[in-house]
Write a protein that holds these residues in place. Structure first.
Motif, PDB file in Angstrom:
ATOM      1  N   ARG A   1      -5.250  -2.847   1.998  1.00  0.00           N
ATOM      2  CA  ARG A   1      -5.215  -2.212   0.677  1.00  0.00           C
ATOM      3  C   ARG A   1      -3.851  -2.387   0.012  1.00  0.00           C
ATOM      4  NH1 ARG A   1      -9.120   1.690  -0.241  1.00  0.00           N
ATOM      5  NH2 ARG A   1      -7.647   2.864  -1.510  1.00  0.00           N
ATOM      6  N   PHE A   2      -2.797  -2.388   0.803  1.00  0.00           N
ATOM      7  CA  PHE A   2      -1.458  -2.466   0.241  1.00  0.00           C
ATOM      8  C   PHE A   2      -1.196  -3.817  -0.414  1.00  0.00           C
ATOM      9  CE2 PHE A   2       3.149  -3.164   0.578  1.00  0.00           C
ATOM     10  CZ  PHE A   2       3.608  -2.047  -0.096  1.00  0.00           C
ATOM     11  N   SER A   3      -1.748  -4.891   0.150  1.00  0.00           N
ATOM     12  CA  SER A   3      -1.478  -6.228  -0.383  1.00  0.00           C
ATOM     13  C   SER A   3      -2.390  -6.617  -1.532  1.00  0.00           C
ATOM     14  CB  SER A   3      -1.626  -7.264   0.746  1.00  0.00           C
ATOM     15  OG  SER A   3      -2.951  -7.228   1.253  1.00  0.00           O
ATOM     16  N   ALA A   4      -3.506  -5.909  -1.702  1.00  0.00           N
ATOM     17  CA  ALA A   4      -4.473  -6.308  -2.742  1.00  0.00           C
ATOM     18  C   ALA A   4      -4.643  -5.274  -3.843  1.00  0.00           C
ATOM     19  CB  ALA A   4      -5.839  -6.574  -2.101  1.00  0.00           C
ATOM     20  N   ASN A   5      -4.137  -4.069  -3.644  1.00  0.00           N
ATOM     21  CA  ASN A   5      -4.407  -3.005  -4.600  1.00  0.00           C
ATOM     22  C   ASN A   5      -3.349  -2.978  -5.690  1.00  0.00           C
ATOM     23  OD1 ASN A   5      -5.528  -0.777  -5.776  1.00  0.00           O
ATOM     24  ND2 ASN A   5      -4.562   0.691  -4.407  1.00  0.00           N
ATOM     25  N   ARG A   6      -3.779  -3.068  -6.936  1.00  0.00           N
ATOM     26  CA  ARG A   6      -2.924  -2.847  -8.108  1.00  0.00           C
ATOM     27  C   ARG A   6      -1.713  -3.771  -8.150  1.00  0.00           C
ATOM     28  NH1 ARG A   6      -0.396   1.494  -7.838  1.00  0.00           N
ATOM     29  NH2 ARG A   6      -0.811   2.041  -5.679  1.00  0.00           N
ATOM     30  N   PHE A   7      -1.787  -4.960  -7.555  1.00  0.00           N
ATOM     31  CA  PHE A   7      -0.701  -5.937  -7.608  1.00  0.00           C
ATOM     32  C   PHE A   7       0.611  -5.353  -7.065  1.00  0.00           C
ATOM     33  CE2 PHE A   7      -3.596  -6.808 -11.113  1.00  0.00           C
ATOM     34  CZ  PHE A   7      -3.978  -8.099 -10.811  1.00  0.00           C
ATOM     35  N   VAL A   8       0.507  -4.512  -6.043  1.00  0.00           N
ATOM     36  CA  VAL A   8       1.710  -3.867  -5.505  1.00  0.00           C
ATOM     37  C   VAL A   8       2.644  -4.909  -4.910  1.00  0.00           C
ATOM     38  CG1 VAL A   8       2.548  -2.237  -3.785  1.00  0.00           C
ATOM     39  CG2 VAL A   8       0.527  -1.685  -5.132  1.00  0.00           C
ATOM     40  N   VAL A   9       2.075  -5.862  -4.146  1.00  0.00           N
ATOM     41  CA  VAL A   9       2.896  -6.871  -3.476  1.00  0.00           C
ATOM     42  C   VAL A   9       3.055  -8.120  -4.333  1.00  0.00           C
ATOM     43  CG1 VAL A   9       3.106  -8.290  -1.411  1.00  0.00           C
ATOM     44  CG2 VAL A   9       2.193  -5.981  -1.235  1.00  0.00           C
TER      45      VAL A   9
ATOM     46  N   PRO B   1      10.357 -13.659  -2.987  1.00  0.00           N
ATOM     47  CA  PRO B   1       9.499 -13.877  -1.813  1.00  0.00           C
ATOM     48  C   PRO B   1       9.998 -13.165  -0.565  1.00  0.00           C
ATOM     49  CG  PRO B   1       9.931 -15.941  -2.956  1.00  0.00           C
ATOM     50  CD  PRO B   1      10.840 -14.925  -3.550  1.00  0.00           C
ATOM     51  N   TRP B   2      11.308 -13.160  -0.354  1.00  0.00           N
ATOM     52  CA  TRP B   2      11.842 -12.477   0.831  1.00  0.00           C
ATOM     53  C   TRP B   2      11.564 -10.984   0.767  1.00  0.00           C
ATOM     54  CZ3 TRP B   2      15.362  -8.623   1.721  1.00  0.00           C
ATOM     55  CH2 TRP B   2      15.815  -8.472   3.030  1.00  0.00           C
ATOM     56  N   GLU B   3      11.769 -10.405  -0.409  1.00  0.00           N
ATOM     57  CA  GLU B   3      11.496  -8.976  -0.581  1.00  0.00           C
ATOM     58  C   GLU B   3      10.007  -8.683  -0.436  1.00  0.00           C
ATOM     59  OE1 GLU B   3      12.672  -5.474  -3.826  1.00  0.00           O
ATOM     60  OE2 GLU B   3      13.086  -7.585  -4.216  1.00  0.00           O
ATOM     61  N   ARG B   4       9.144  -9.638  -0.885  1.00  0.00           N
ATOM     62  CA  ARG B   4       7.697  -9.442  -0.756  1.00  0.00           C
ATOM     63  C   ARG B   4       7.278  -9.430   0.720  1.00  0.00           C
ATOM     64  NH1 ARG B   4       5.874 -14.042  -3.039  1.00  0.00           N
ATOM     65  NH2 ARG B   4       6.573 -13.268  -5.055  1.00  0.00           N
ATOM     66  N   SER B   5       7.803 -10.366   1.515  1.00  0.00           N
ATOM     67  CA  SER B   5       7.465 -10.398   2.933  1.00  0.00           C
ATOM     68  C   SER B   5       8.010  -9.177   3.665  1.00  0.00           C
ATOM     69  CB  SER B   5       8.005 -11.685   3.557  1.00  0.00           C
ATOM     70  OG  SER B   5       9.422 -11.738   3.430  1.00  0.00           O
ATOM     71  N   ALA B   6       9.204  -8.719   3.267  1.00  0.00           N
ATOM     72  CA  ALA B   6       9.764  -7.516   3.883  1.00  0.00           C
ATOM     73  C   ALA B   6       8.919  -6.286   3.577  1.00  0.00           C
ATOM     74  CB  ALA B   6      11.197  -7.315   3.391  1.00  0.00           C
ATOM     75  N   ALA B   7       8.375  -6.194   2.363  1.00  0.00           N
ATOM     76  CA  ALA B   7       7.520  -5.073   2.003  1.00  0.00           C
ATOM     77  C   ALA B   7       6.239  -5.077   2.834  1.00  0.00           C
ATOM     78  CB  ALA B   7       7.191  -5.125   0.516  1.00  0.00           C
ATOM     79  N   LEU B   8       5.647  -6.264   3.060  1.00  0.00           N
ATOM     80  CA  LEU B   8       4.441  -6.348   3.881  1.00  0.00           C
ATOM     81  C   LEU B   8       4.722  -5.913   5.312  1.00  0.00           C
ATOM     82  CD1 LEU B   8       2.898  -9.709   2.604  1.00  0.00           C
ATOM     83  CD2 LEU B   8       2.002  -7.409   2.254  1.00  0.00           C
ATOM     84  N   GLU B   9       5.824  -6.369   5.893  1.00  0.00           N
ATOM     85  CA  GLU B   9       6.174  -5.979   7.252  1.00  0.00           C
ATOM     86  C   GLU B   9       6.442  -4.477   7.348  1.00  0.00           C
ATOM     87  OE1 GLU B   9       6.093  -7.671   9.976  1.00  0.00           O
ATOM     88  OE2 GLU B   9       5.452  -9.530   9.025  1.00  0.00           O
ATOM     89  N   ALA B  10       7.175  -3.931   6.366  1.00  0.00           N
ATOM     90  CA  ALA B  10       7.466  -2.500   6.380  1.00  0.00           C
ATOM     91  C   ALA B  10       6.196  -1.665   6.244  1.00  0.00           C
ATOM     92  CB  ALA B  10       8.455  -2.162   5.264  1.00  0.00           C
ATOM     93  N   ALA B  11       5.266  -2.111   5.364  1.00  0.00           N
ATOM     94  CA  ALA B  11       4.000  -1.384   5.205  1.00  0.00           C
ATOM     95  C   ALA B  11       3.197  -1.391   6.503  1.00  0.00           C
ATOM     96  CB  ALA B  11       3.185  -2.005   4.069  1.00  0.00           C
ATOM     97  N   LYS B  12       3.219  -2.503   7.214  1.00  0.00           N
ATOM     98  CA  LYS B  12       2.515  -2.577   8.495  1.00  0.00           C
ATOM     99  C   LYS B  12       3.105  -1.594   9.507  1.00  0.00           C
ATOM    100  CE  LYS B  12       1.166  -5.890  12.061  1.00  0.00           C
ATOM    101  NZ  LYS B  12       1.246  -7.305  12.504  1.00  0.00           N
ATOM    102  N   VAL B  13       4.440  -1.531   9.582  1.00  0.00           N
ATOM    103  CA  VAL B  13       5.100  -0.600  10.507  1.00  0.00           C
ATOM    104  C   VAL B  13       4.800   0.844  10.130  1.00  0.00           C
ATOM    105  CG1 VAL B  13       7.349   0.184  11.341  1.00  0.00           C
ATOM    106  CG2 VAL B  13       6.913  -2.256  11.056  1.00  0.00           C
ATOM    107  N   VAL B  14       4.847   1.164   8.822  1.00  0.00           N
ATOM    108  CA  VAL B  14       4.571   2.529   8.374  1.00  0.00           C
ATOM    109  C   VAL B  14       3.145   2.928   8.711  1.00  0.00           C
ATOM    110  CG1 VAL B  14       4.322   3.968   6.325  1.00  0.00           C
ATOM    111  CG2 VAL B  14       6.334   2.525   6.596  1.00  0.00           C
ATOM    112  N   SER B  15       2.179   1.999   8.479  1.00  0.00           N
ATOM    113  CA  SER B  15       0.785   2.311   8.770  1.00  0.00           C
ATOM    114  C   SER B  15       0.578   2.603  10.252  1.00  0.00           C
ATOM    115  CB  SER B  15      -0.102   1.151   8.320  1.00  0.00           C
ATOM    116  OG  SER B  15      -1.447   1.408   8.638  1.00  0.00           O
ATOM    117  N   GLN B  16       1.157   1.790  11.111  1.00  0.00           N
ATOM    118  CA  GLN B  16       1.014   2.019  12.549  1.00  0.00           C
ATOM    119  C   GLN B  16       1.684   3.328  12.972  1.00  0.00           C
ATOM    120  OE1 GLN B  16       2.659  -1.500  14.331  1.00  0.00           O
ATOM    121  NE2 GLN B  16       0.925  -2.816  13.712  1.00  0.00           N
TER     122      GLN B  16
END
Length: 382
Positions: free
Chosen positions: A344-352, A358-373
């Motif tokens: 949901r984080f990567s597809a919802n409302r163009f958040v990512v 690009p570096w900040e985008r990949s860091a946001a995806l990794e951080a969201a994964k850690v937060v979710s877990q």
């Protein structure tokens, strides 16, 4: 009894009853010869008639002798023929209205009225009616030839205009193709320039990060060296034991202050608890605002705009039971899991996708994964 015209036998030659047949005289020669006034494929008709006129074969060509033919103008006949109507005349000496397959043609009913193209003179005397038919047939052929020549000129003019249109279309297509090629080259050049700028920016950022890390490492090393030097100096001076005692007292005082302090006023909430409550409330407010924000190329997202559930605590946690009930805590954790779920984080409302770097985008995806877990693990332990 006499026998005429019978050959006598040898026995009859001596008979007195045989006599030769009488002689017949020919009819008197005709003083004037009358030929048919019509025309056939080879020229004038050569059929002789006892009186001037047309034979049964060319009877339909007699319509050209009627005065009504001269009253039909060339413009009327041309317009009638160009409308693909029969060029023959009816019994009322009017133009036929039957449809034909082309222009200047005759229908099946009036096909015999057509005079062949060869209208030369026949041998012998020519009837005066044939001259009239020839002259009017030639006039009809002249109208037909002029119309066909005009049509041919129109076709030639249309063909020339069509050729010019095709040439213009080809030149226009070539110009458009050249313009598209130039625009494509310009876009490729701009993309190459942007790519180089992006690479240069990434190299600069990596170099800046490397310098920052080196500076941090240098400062850490200097701090450790100063601490080691200070400890060595104090140990050399014999004050090591007193220093440790003093550090223990300071740590005890810090722990006392962290627990609220026994010297606090009765019934008053400690400042540490109030600070954590404010942080939690600010986080919930920022999360609600983030959930209602629609990101786009005009409203880009950044790593710092995302409400990460991180609080400046020494132990890295906030005891939410101090501020919320168990149901409220479950709702907060459930919303947090839903907000930072990778799908949901990567597809919802163009958040990512709205993050430009690009570096900040990949860091946001990794951080969201850690937060979710992490939040999922917290929900299991609540």
């Amino acid at each position: 009894m006499a026998y005429y015209g019978r050959r006598a036998t040898p026995g009859d030659q001596s008979s007195s009853n045989y006599s030769p047949p009488p002689s017949y005289s020919a009819l008197p020669p005709r003083t004037t010869r009358h030929y048919c006034s019509g025309f056939n494929a080879t020229g004038g008709c050569t059929i002789e008639r006892h009186s001037p006129g047309l034979c049964s074969t060319h009877q339909e060509q007699g319509v050209w002798l009627h005065p009504a033919v001269s009253r039909i103008t060339a413009a009327e006949r041309k317009a009638h023929a160009e409308a693909r109507l029969c060029c023959g005349l009816t019994k009322m000496y009017a133009l036929c209205r039957n449809r034909t397959a082309g222009t200047f043609l005759f229908c099946w009913r009036h096909g015999q009225q057509r005079v062949p193209a060869t209208v030369g003179a026949a041998p012998g005397p020519e009837p005066p009616q044939r001259a009239i038919i020839r002259e009017r047939a030639r006039e009809f052929q002249r109208i037909r030839d002029e119309s066909r020549a005009q049509d041919q000129r129109a076709r030639d003019r249309w063909a020339q205009e069509e050729q010019e249109r095709r040439e213009q279309a080809r030149e226009r297509a070539e110009r458009e193709q050249e313009e598209r090629r130039q625009r494509q080259q310009q876009r490729e050049a701009e993309d190459e320039e942007r790519r180089q700028q992006h690479q240069e920016r990434e190299r600069s950022e990596r170099a800046e990060q490397e310098r920052a890390w080196q500076e941090q490492h240098r400062r850490s090393y200097q701090r450790q060296w100063r601490d080691r030097t200070r400890r060595d100096r104090e140990r050399a001076q014999g004050a090591g034991e007193e220093q440790r005692h003093r550090e223990q007292q300071e740590r005890a005082q810090e722990n006392e202050r962290a627990r609220g302090g026994a010297a606090g006023r009765a019934g008053e909430e400690p400042a540490d608890v109030r600070t954590r409550g404010t942080l939690l409330q600010n986080h919930l407010t920022a999360s609600a605002k983030f959930d209602n924000t629609l990101f786009s190329p005009n409203n880009r997202n950044t790593f710092s705009r995302i409400p990460w559930p991180i609080f400046p605590r020494p132990d890295g946690t906030i005891r939410m039971r101090t501020f919320k009930t168990a149901r409220e805590i479950d709702v907060i954790l459930k919303n947090t899991v839903r907000r930072f779920h990778p799908d949901r984080f990567s597809a919802n409302r163009f958040v990512v996708s709205s993050i430009q770097d690009p570096w900040e985008r990949s860091a946001a995806l990794e951080a969201a994964k850690v937060v979710s877990q992490t939040v999922n693990a917290c929900r299991e332990n609540v």
